[in-house]
Motif scaffolding. Sequence first.
Motif, PDB file in Angstrom:
ATOM      1  N   GLY A 242       0.840  -1.190   0.000  1.00  0.00           N
ATOM      2  CA  GLY A 242       0.000   0.000   0.000  1.00  0.00           C
ATOM      3  C   GLY A 242       0.873   1.237   0.000  1.00  0.00           C
ATOM      4  O   GLY A 242       1.935   1.259   0.618  1.00  0.00           O
TER       5      GLY A 242
ATOM      6  N   CYS B 109      -0.337  -3.553  -5.779  1.00  0.00           N
ATOM      7  CA  CYS B 109      -0.312  -2.692  -4.598  1.00  0.00           C
ATOM      8  C   CYS B 109      -1.460  -1.674  -4.727  1.00  0.00           C
ATOM      9  O   CYS B 109      -1.857  -1.331  -5.829  1.00  0.00           O
ATOM     10  CB  CYS B 109       1.047  -2.015  -4.640  1.00  0.00           C
ATOM     11  SG  CYS B 109       1.390  -0.809  -3.390  1.00  0.00           S
ATOM     12  N   LYS B 110      -1.974  -1.210  -3.620  1.00  0.00           N
ATOM     13  CA  LYS B 110      -3.047  -0.212  -3.668  1.00  0.00           C
ATOM     14  C   LYS B 110      -2.502   1.172  -3.312  1.00  0.00           C
ATOM     15  O   LYS B 110      -1.742   1.296  -2.346  1.00  0.00           O
ATOM     16  CB  LYS B 110      -4.169  -0.597  -2.703  1.00  0.00           C
ATOM     17  CG  LYS B 110      -4.913  -1.850  -3.157  1.00  0.00           C
ATOM     18  CD  LYS B 110      -6.198  -2.025  -2.391  1.00  0.00           C
ATOM     19  CE  LYS B 110      -6.892  -3.313  -2.789  1.00  0.00           C
ATOM     20  NZ  LYS B 110      -7.296  -3.350  -4.208  1.00  0.00           N
TER      21      LYS B 110
ATOM     22  N   LEU C 155      -3.091   5.372  -2.586  1.00  0.00           N
ATOM     23  CA  LEU C 155      -3.961   6.489  -2.203  1.00  0.00           C
ATOM     24  C   LEU C 155      -3.210   7.777  -2.513  1.00  0.00           C
ATOM     25  O   LEU C 155      -2.059   7.937  -2.102  1.00  0.00           O
ATOM     26  CB  LEU C 155      -4.268   6.392  -0.696  1.00  0.00           C
ATOM     27  CG  LEU C 155      -4.900   7.594  -0.006  1.00  0.00           C
ATOM     28  CD1 LEU C 155      -6.266   7.923  -0.599  1.00  0.00           C
ATOM     29  CD2 LEU C 155      -5.038   7.335   1.499  1.00  0.00           C
TER      30      LEU C 155
ATOM     31  N   THR D  44       0.847  -0.464  -9.140  1.00  0.00           N
ATOM     32  CA  THR D  44      -0.037   0.023  -8.081  1.00  0.00           C
ATOM     33  C   THR D  44      -1.329   0.580  -8.669  1.00  0.00           C
ATOM     34  O   THR D  44      -1.293   1.411  -9.575  1.00  0.00           O
ATOM     35  CB  THR D  44       0.704   1.112  -7.268  1.00  0.00           C
ATOM     36  OG1 THR D  44       1.782   0.486  -6.590  1.00  0.00           O
ATOM     37  CG2 THR D  44      -0.191   1.804  -6.270  1.00  0.00           C
ATOM     38  N   GLU D  45      -2.422   0.105  -8.152  1.00  0.00           N
ATOM     39  CA  GLU D  45      -3.731   0.588  -8.595  1.00  0.00           C
ATOM     40  C   GLU D  45      -4.017   1.910  -7.881  1.00  0.00           C
ATOM     41  O   GLU D  45      -3.769   2.016  -6.672  1.00  0.00           O
ATOM     42  CB  GLU D  45      -4.761  -0.481  -8.182  1.00  0.00           C
ATOM     43  CG  GLU D  45      -6.193  -0.057  -8.220  1.00  0.00           C
ATOM     44  CD  GLU D  45      -7.091  -0.900  -7.297  1.00  0.00           C
ATOM     45  OE1 GLU D  45      -8.276  -0.577  -7.212  1.00  0.00           O
ATOM     46  OE2 GLU D  45      -6.588  -1.858  -6.664  1.00  0.00           O
TER      47      GLU D  45
ATOM     48  N   TRP E  73      -6.192   3.324  -6.020  1.00  0.00           N
ATOM     49  CA  TRP E  73      -7.336   2.812  -5.263  1.00  0.00           C
ATOM     50  C   TRP E  73      -8.293   3.944  -4.896  1.00  0.00           C
ATOM     51  O   TRP E  73      -9.501   3.806  -4.971  1.00  0.00           O
ATOM     52  CB  TRP E  73      -6.778   2.100  -4.023  1.00  0.00           C
ATOM     53  CG  TRP E  73      -7.747   1.717  -2.977  1.00  0.00           C
ATOM     54  CD1 TRP E  73      -8.568   0.630  -2.976  1.00  0.00           C
ATOM     55  CD2 TRP E  73      -7.999   2.408  -1.749  1.00  0.00           C
ATOM     56  NE1 TRP E  73      -9.309   0.604  -1.819  1.00  0.00           N
ATOM     57  CE2 TRP E  73      -8.977   1.678  -1.049  1.00  0.00           C
ATOM     58  CE3 TRP E  73      -7.467   3.569  -1.161  1.00  0.00           C
ATOM     59  CZ2 TRP E  73      -9.440   2.069   0.195  1.00  0.00           C
ATOM     60  CZ3 TRP E  73      -7.941   3.964   0.073  1.00  0.00           C
ATOM     61  CH2 TRP E  73      -8.917   3.219   0.741  1.00  0.00           C
ATOM     62  N   ARG E  74      -7.749   5.070  -4.514  1.00  0.00           N
ATOM     63  CA  ARG E  74      -8.584   6.224  -4.176  1.00  0.00           C
ATOM     64  C   ARG E  74      -7.762   7.505  -4.276  1.00  0.00           C
ATOM     65  O   ARG E  74      -6.570   7.495  -3.985  1.00  0.00           O
ATOM     66  CB  ARG E  74      -9.123   6.093  -2.760  1.00  0.00           C
ATOM     67  CG  ARG E  74     -10.276   7.036  -2.481  1.00  0.00           C
ATOM     68  CD  ARG E  74     -10.906   6.802  -1.129  1.00  0.00           C
ATOM     69  NE  ARG E  74     -11.494   5.492  -0.973  1.00  0.00           N
ATOM     70  CZ  ARG E  74     -11.979   5.019   0.181  1.00  0.00           C
ATOM     71  NH1 ARG E  74     -11.960   5.762   1.260  1.00  0.00           N
ATOM     72  NH2 ARG E  74     -12.489   3.801   0.254  1.00  0.00           N
TER      73      ARG E  74
ATOM     74  N   LEU F 269      -7.585   1.858   3.619  1.00  0.00           N
ATOM     75  CA  LEU F 269      -6.513   1.317   2.768  1.00  0.00           C
ATOM     76  C   LEU F 269      -5.874   0.105   3.444  1.00  0.00           C
ATOM     77  O   LEU F 269      -5.635  -0.921   2.812  1.00  0.00           O
ATOM     78  CB  LEU F 269      -5.467   2.399   2.476  1.00  0.00           C
ATOM     79  CG  LEU F 269      -4.255   1.949   1.660  1.00  0.00           C
ATOM     80  CD1 LEU F 269      -4.664   1.483   0.260  1.00  0.00           C
ATOM     81  CD2 LEU F 269      -3.231   3.083   1.528  1.00  0.00           C
TER      82      LEU F 269
ATOM     83  N   ALA G 236      -8.171  -2.772   3.105  1.00  0.00           N
ATOM     84  CA  ALA G 236      -8.203  -3.274   1.725  1.00  0.00           C
ATOM     85  C   ALA G 236      -6.966  -4.136   1.449  1.00  0.00           C
ATOM     86  O   ALA G 236      -7.053  -5.169   0.793  1.00  0.00           O
ATOM     87  CB  ALA G 236      -8.263  -2.100   0.751  1.00  0.00           C
TER      88      ALA G 236
END
Length: 160
Positions: free
Chosen positions: A41, A86-87, A89, A118-119, A121-122, A152, A155
Motif C-alpha cells: 500500500g 499494490c493499492k 492512495l 499500483t492501482e 485505489w482512491r 486502505l 483493503a
Amino acid sequence: MVLRDLNMSPCLEIYGCKETGRCVIQDDFQKVYDQILACHGLMLASPIFFYTVSAHAKILMDRCQALWAKRYWLEKTPIGRCNHTCKGLFISVGATKGKKLFDGTLLSIRYFFDVLDTELWRSLLYRSLDFERDVLVHPEYLKEAYRAGKELIHAIKNME
Ligand SMILES: Cc1cc2nc3c(=O)[nH]c(=O)nc-3n(C[C@H](O)[C@H](O)[C@H](O)COP(=O)(O)O)c2cc1C
C-alpha cells in the motif's frame, strides 16, 4: 516519510539503472526504493504547484524510472508483489477552485502508479485550500483522509 526532509537528487537521466533496475545515484532514494518494492500500500500526498505535483514529489516519481527500466527493459513483467497489485492512495490540495485543477496531476499519478504495479485505489482532492490552517475549517476533509488511511489498510489486509 516527508519527502522534503530526504536528501534526494533529481533523476539525472544517466540510465545507470539500465543494467540492474536500480538507480546508481547514492542518496536517500535507495531506502525509498526498497520500501516501494516491499510495500502493498502506498500513500502519496502533494500540494498542487503549477497544476502538477510539488518538486519533491516529482523527484521521487522521476527516480522511480529505475523501476520503469526494471519492468520494461530488464524483466519485461510487472515488478511483482506476490502476484497482486499494490493499492495507492493519492491526496492533493490546491488553492483554486478550477474544474481541471487535478486533471494533469491525476494523469501523471496514474502512470506513475502503473509503473509501480499500483492501482490508484482512491484519490482525495481538495480545492480552495491555500494556507496551513485553511483545512481546519473543513474537519470533514481531515476525517475523510484519516478514514481513507484506515480503509486502505483493511483493503490491503483483505487482499492477503
Ligand atoms: C510554487 C507554488 C505553485 C502553486 N501553484 C498552484 C496552482 O497551480 N494551482 C493552485 O490551485 N494552487 C497553487 N498553489 C497553491 C498551493 O497548492 C496551496 O497553497 C496548497 O494549499 C499548499 O498545500 P500545503 O500547505 O499542504 O503544502 C501553488 C503554491 C506554490 C507555492
